[in-house]
Design a protein around this motif. Sequence first.
Motif, PDB file in Angstrom:
ATOM      1  N   THR A  71       0.804  -1.235   0.219  1.00 18.70           N
ATOM      2  CA  THR A  71      -0.132  -0.030   0.013  1.00 18.70           C
ATOM      3  C   THR A  71       1.019   1.184   0.016  1.00 18.70           C
ATOM      4  O   THR A  71       2.035   1.268   0.445  1.00 18.70           O
ATOM      5  CB  THR A  71      -0.769   0.226   1.166  1.00 18.70           C
ATOM      6  N   ARG A  72       0.283   2.306  -0.388  1.00 20.39           N
ATOM      7  CA  ARG A  72       0.944   3.788  -0.328  1.00 20.39           C
ATOM      8  C   ARG A  72      -0.301   4.756  -0.009  1.00 20.39           C
ATOM      9  O   ARG A  72      -1.500   4.488  -0.698  1.00 20.39           O
ATOM     10  CB  ARG A  72       1.642   4.091  -1.509  1.00 20.39           C
ATOM     11  N   PRO A  73       0.116   5.868   0.418  1.00 20.00           N
ATOM     12  CA  PRO A  73      -1.061   6.702   0.671  1.00 20.00           C
ATOM     13  C   PRO A  73      -1.554   7.695  -0.587  1.00 20.00           C
ATOM     14  O   PRO A  73      -0.606   7.634  -1.676  1.00 20.00           O
ATOM     15  CB  PRO A  73      -0.542   8.060   1.493  1.00 20.00           C
ATOM     16  N   ALA A  74      -2.754   7.626  -0.760  1.00 13.96           N
ATOM     17  CA  ALA A  74      -3.192   8.181  -1.972  1.00 13.96           C
ATOM     18  C   ALA A  74      -4.720   9.091  -1.443  1.00 13.96           C
ATOM     19  O   ALA A  74      -4.790   9.328  -0.256  1.00 13.96           O
ATOM     20  CB  ALA A  74      -3.769   7.169  -2.940  1.00 13.96           C
ATOM     21  N   THR A  75      -5.245   9.768  -2.580  1.00 16.77           N
ATOM     22  CA  THR A  75      -6.373  10.395  -2.281  1.00 16.77           C
ATOM     23  C   THR A  75      -7.490  10.124  -3.468  1.00 16.77           C
ATOM     24  O   THR A  75      -7.151   9.677  -4.150  1.00 16.77           O
ATOM     25  CB  THR A  75      -6.147  12.098  -2.522  1.00 16.77           C
ATOM     26  N   PHE A  76      -8.499  10.503  -3.107  1.00 22.79           N
ATOM     27  CA  PHE A  76      -9.744  10.151  -4.025  1.00 22.79           C
ATOM     28  C   PHE A  76     -10.747  11.565  -3.813  1.00 22.79           C
ATOM     29  O   PHE A  76     -11.129  11.873  -2.852  1.00 22.79           O
ATOM     30  CB  PHE A  76     -10.451   9.033  -3.775  1.00 22.79           C
ATOM     31  N   SER A  77     -10.913  11.880  -5.185  1.00 19.38           N
ATOM     32  CA  SER A  77     -12.002  12.969  -5.294  1.00 19.38           C
ATOM     33  C   SER A  77     -12.736  12.639  -6.593  1.00 19.38           C
ATOM     34  O   SER A  77     -12.440  12.204  -7.505  1.00 19.38           O
ATOM     35  CB  SER A  77     -11.354  14.401  -5.220  1.00 19.38           C
ATOM     36  N   LEU A  78     -13.930  13.249  -6.809  1.00 18.80           N
ATOM     37  CA  LEU A  78     -14.764  13.148  -7.832  1.00 18.80           C
ATOM     38  C   LEU A  78     -14.072  14.105  -9.011  1.00 18.80           C
ATOM     39  O   LEU A  78     -14.526  13.716 -10.089  1.00 18.80           O
ATOM     40  CB  LEU A  78     -16.247  13.711  -7.471  1.00 18.80           C
ATOM     41  N   ALA A  79     -13.468  14.928  -8.682  1.00 22.04           N
ATOM     42  CA  ALA A  79     -12.885  15.927  -9.898  1.00 22.04           C
ATOM     43  C   ALA A  79     -11.919  14.975 -10.711  1.00 22.04           C
ATOM     44  O   ALA A  79     -11.903  15.248 -11.732  1.00 22.04           O
ATOM     45  CB  ALA A  79     -12.066  16.869  -9.218  1.00 22.04           C
ATOM     46  N   GLU A  80     -11.317  14.146  -9.824  1.00 17.83           N
ATOM     47  CA  GLU A  80     -10.359  13.155 -10.726  1.00 17.83           C
ATOM     48  C   GLU A  80     -11.229  12.299 -11.960  1.00 17.83           C
ATOM     49  O   GLU A  80     -10.630  12.171 -12.857  1.00 17.83           O
ATOM     50  CB  GLU A  80      -9.729  12.209  -9.899  1.00 17.83           C
ATOM     51  N   VAL A  81     -12.323  11.725 -11.414  1.00 18.78           N
ATOM     52  CA  VAL A  81     -13.123  10.931 -12.158  1.00 18.78           C
ATOM     53  C   VAL A  81     -13.718  12.128 -13.560  1.00 18.78           C
ATOM     54  O   VAL A  81     -13.643  11.682 -14.615  1.00 18.78           O
ATOM     55  CB  VAL A  81     -14.470  10.379 -11.355  1.00 18.78           C
ATOM     56  N   ALA A  82     -14.262  13.335 -12.926  1.00 20.79           N
ATOM     57  CA  ALA A  82     -14.598  14.460 -13.999  1.00 20.79           C
ATOM     58  C   ALA A  82     -13.952  14.434 -15.127  1.00 20.79           C
ATOM     59  O   ALA A  82     -13.832  14.709 -16.293  1.00 20.79           O
ATOM     60  CB  ALA A  82     -15.305  15.374 -13.118  1.00 20.79           C
ATOM     61  N   ALA A  83     -12.338  14.705 -14.619  1.00 19.89           N
ATOM     62  CA  ALA A  83     -11.460  15.037 -15.612  1.00 19.89           C
ATOM     63  C   ALA A  83     -11.137  13.889 -16.530  1.00 19.89           C
ATOM     64  O   ALA A  83     -10.810  14.060 -17.710  1.00 19.89           O
ATOM     65  CB  ALA A  83     -10.256  15.103 -14.652  1.00 19.89           C
ATOM     66  N   ILE A  84     -11.268  12.541 -16.218  1.00 20.28           N
ATOM     67  CA  ILE A  84     -10.961  11.633 -17.096  1.00 20.28           C
ATOM     68  C   ILE A  84     -12.215  11.491 -18.039  1.00 20.28           C
ATOM     69  O   ILE A  84     -11.867  11.521 -19.473  1.00 20.28           O
ATOM     70  CB  ILE A  84     -10.978  10.174 -16.424  1.00 20.28           C
ATOM     71  N   GLU A  85     -13.505  11.436 -17.567  1.00 20.49           N
ATOM     72  CA  GLU A  85     -14.608  11.690 -18.545  1.00 20.49           C
ATOM     73  C   GLU A  85     -14.576  12.823 -19.325  1.00 20.49           C
ATOM     74  O   GLU A  85     -14.984  12.544 -20.606  1.00 20.49           O
ATOM     75  CB  GLU A  85     -15.915  11.838 -17.774  1.00 20.49           C
ATOM     76  N   THR A  86     -14.272  13.966 -19.125  1.00 19.95           N
ATOM     77  CA  THR A  86     -13.961  15.029 -19.936  1.00 19.95           C
ATOM     78  C   THR A  86     -13.014  14.865 -20.972  1.00 19.95           C
ATOM     79  O   THR A  86     -13.230  15.072 -22.264  1.00 19.95           O
ATOM     80  CB  THR A  86     -13.809  16.415 -19.193  1.00 19.95           C
ATOM     81  N   GLU A  87     -11.959  14.544 -20.579  1.00 22.82           N
ATOM     82  CA  GLU A  87     -10.876  14.292 -21.512  1.00 22.82           C
ATOM     83  C   GLU A  87     -11.003  13.421 -22.481  1.00 22.82           C
ATOM     84  O   GLU A  87     -10.501  13.298 -24.013  1.00 22.82           O
ATOM     85  CB  GLU A  87      -9.341  13.972 -20.873  1.00 22.82           C
ATOM     86  N   HIS A  88     -11.825  12.055 -22.186  1.00 26.29           N
ATOM     87  CA  HIS A  88     -11.903  10.973 -23.225  1.00 26.29           C
ATOM     88  C   HIS A  88     -13.496  10.790 -23.457  1.00 26.29           C
ATOM     89  O   HIS A  88     -13.692   9.444 -23.782  1.00 26.29           O
ATOM     90  CB  HIS A  88     -11.131   9.725 -22.565  1.00 26.29           C
ATOM     91  N   ALA A  89     -14.127  11.715 -23.440  1.00 32.20           N
ATOM     92  CA  ALA A  89     -15.528  11.813 -23.653  1.00 32.20           C
ATOM     93  C   ALA A  89     -15.801  10.942 -24.990  1.00 32.20           C
ATOM     94  O   ALA A  89     -16.694  10.205 -25.080  1.00 32.20           O
ATOM     95  CB  ALA A  89     -16.433  13.096 -23.655  1.00 32.20           C
ATOM     96  N   ALA A  90     -15.176  11.327 -26.200  1.00 29.77           N
ATOM     97  CA  ALA A  90     -15.487  10.813 -27.294  1.00 29.77           C
ATOM     98  C   ALA A  90     -15.177   9.306 -27.430  1.00 29.77           C
ATOM     99  O   ALA A  90     -15.893   8.384 -27.852  1.00 29.77           O
ATOM    100  CB  ALA A  90     -14.968  11.275 -28.539  1.00 29.77           C
ATOM    101  N   GLU A  91     -14.032   8.846 -26.893  1.00 35.06           N
ATOM    102  CA  GLU A  91     -13.718   7.495 -26.728  1.00 35.06           C
ATOM    103  C   GLU A  91     -14.532   6.740 -25.894  1.00 35.06           C
ATOM    104  O   GLU A  91     -15.060   5.428 -26.143  1.00 35.06           O
ATOM    105  CB  GLU A  91     -12.238   7.392 -26.264  1.00 35.06           C
ATOM    106  N   ILE A  92     -15.128   7.163 -24.698  1.00 33.25           N
ATOM    107  CA  ILE A  92     -15.902   6.707 -23.762  1.00 33.25           C
ATOM    108  C   ILE A  92     -17.268   6.346 -24.427  1.00 33.25           C
ATOM    109  O   ILE A  92     -17.802   5.211 -24.221  1.00 33.25           O
ATOM    110  CB  ILE A  92     -16.173   7.498 -22.554  1.00 33.25           C
ATOM    111  N   ALA A  93     -17.749   7.239 -25.177  1.00 30.30           N
ATOM    112  CA  ALA A  93     -18.993   6.767 -25.876  1.00 30.30           C
ATOM    113  C   ALA A  93     -18.834   5.916 -26.879  1.00 30.30           C
ATOM    114  O   ALA A  93     -19.935   5.168 -26.983  1.00 30.30           O
ATOM    115  CB  ALA A  93     -19.328   8.342 -26.402  1.00 30.30           C
ATOM    116  N   THR A  94     -17.890   6.085 -27.547  1.00 27.67           N
ATOM    117  CA  THR A  94     -17.707   5.006 -28.645  1.00 27.67           C
ATOM    118  C   THR A  94     -17.606   3.794 -27.962  1.00 27.67           C
ATOM    119  O   THR A  94     -18.182   2.507 -28.311  1.00 27.67           O
ATOM    120  CB  THR A  94     -16.645   5.072 -29.395  1.00 27.67           C
ATOM    121  N   LEU A  95     -16.816   3.313 -26.890  1.00 22.29           N
ATOM    122  CA  LEU A  95     -16.667   2.000 -26.291  1.00 22.29           C
ATOM    123  C   LEU A  95     -17.979   1.477 -25.619  1.00 22.29           C
ATOM    124  O   LEU A  95     -18.520   0.529 -25.802  1.00 22.29           O
ATOM    125  CB  LEU A  95     -15.638   2.228 -25.088  1.00 22.29           C
TER     126      LEU A  95
END
Length: 662
Positions: free
Chosen positions: A620-644
Amino acid sequence: MTATVIRTATIEVIKPGVQTTVQDLEGRRGLWDVGVPPSGAWDDLSFALATRAVGNDRGAAGLEAVAVGPTLRFSERALVCVTGAAHEATLDGQPVDLGIVTVVPAGGVLDLGPCGEPGLRSYLAIAGGIAAPLDLGSRATFTLGGFGGWEGRPLTEGANLPIGRAENLDPPMDVADLLPELRHDWTLRVLAGPHGAPEHLTPDGVDELFAATWTVDHRADRTGVRLIGPTPGWARRDGGEAGLHPSNIHDSAYPIGGIMLAGNTPVIVGPDGPSLGGFVVPCVVIRADRWQLAQLRPGDTVRLEVVSPADAEAVNADRDSLLADLHVISPRVPLVRRQTISGRRGESGVVLGRLAADGHRPEIVLRRAGDHHLLLEAGPAELDLTVRFWVHLLAERLRAEAVPGISEMVEGVRSLLLQADPAGLADVVLDHALNIPDPTEVTLDVREVTMPLALDHPLAHEAMARYARSVRPDAPWCPDNVEFIRRVNDLRDRDEVFDIVTAATYLVIGLGDVYLGAPVAVPLDPRHRLVTTKYDPARTWTPQNAVGIGGVYLCVYGMEGPGGYQLVGRTVPVWRHVPGSGERPWLLRQFDRLRFQPVSAEELADLRADILAGRADLVTRPATFSLAEVAAIETEHAAEIATLRARRQAAFADERARWETP
């Protein structure tokens, strides 16, 4: 001066019977949220009466046997009481009457004999109780987890069980006239909900469920009782992201006595059943009738009779008052005389409260989940990490406030199961729901956990082969689960399945999914969310720490047992229990981030041994989680996500069409 030697009375096991275990009345409480079931005596009425007959307190341990009871030799004189289905019990060759306190002489041999018919389980209470050590707060045996009772397992020939001190007990009393009737045709009173029409079943489907006469399947044990009967009348074609079958829902906690529809098969959750899973629960057996489940024999018939909450409360109070009068339990409610059961489904009161969506708060629906649980569901029936985060924040608030009346709390994907008086708690929960902060503005301190994964592990394939041989050889996921996952996700080959599994970062959004700290997790990146369905019917055997995918979720199985996820491999233990150590047995936490590192089966064997022995821990190692991280992935890869997503939905539809083609 010569020291006084106090001899400990013991019971020698001459013949162990079948699945004879040490149990207590209350079982194990407070660990349902990490997948530790309560266990305890399944026919709690027969056990409670035997406990009172010999004068024991409610915490005393006794024995439960299935089909064939044990043969036992007593080192010292003892008072005993036999109840349940031990119709042929003998003491030194002479018949023993059920419910009658019997004196066993020193050296006496008590043979509980075959159980039933009718009935299936027998019970033995001994004055002073069986002096098994407390393990996670109870003496009850959980055999699948390997803890509690006598060495965490059924009795074996030659075992010696210590008997507690028979001092300061209540006076013995015969309870024969109070023993419940055992039969082959059973009626179980149930409360409708939490799920039903029109979301999951059609109105006609609900009527058929309660009108049918069901047959008890041979696959019935303490984890659950399968029923054979008509196919449920579903109101939808599938469960969407939760799975291809209409019974599939996003993982939600089960109440004991809940009747889940695992595919098209009703399964009544037993005292060793799973706390979290992904199946619809249209009704729950009332507390006063749960003893019957222990006595159901394969081939017995069962009818489900819907009662109103008021009727259930009256029946439960009647039994509580009986046992309180006998000093088996402390009075919880005043005596309420038994009322006529109305059976009017319109008075079932499944939905106890609602809050409309408002700003960052999702829509909230509070549902009755039997007579001892309340189920909160948030947002639409889809995976939404914002909703999951909101549910977690609500659960944390309720824990921090130590809300009176809540004894257990289990987080699901979009739900929260609370053990408490459902009607009395609804307004309190809604008040707290009004004060949850915006989850998009909260960052959690979490861990990133890297776990080894042996892809295509031989035991995963053994589970598939057993299923094909003994359950459903024509299932579309037979003979190879990974090929099935490839097909329904339109991937080029099996290796692409493995590439996606090992490339993903998973977020743990539930614990205890299939027992003992087992995580249910979802990829943070939607591009890694493989979609599949669960087995229908479920597997009867899954290897410990198998890794599987069901719907869009990944699970690590905490122990051997039944299961329904499509298997891709095996990893290291997520549960390490050292009795008496004080160490927390579950190794993962809510919102841990999981990564998998491919290893060989041989390497995995060494790593598993090291973790089980305490020589190593999860990386294990320390980390963080926020919804902003998920939103950033969904925004950056929106077209690819929709296609998949479109590709996978098309493959999903093609697979279902193949099932429906004659």
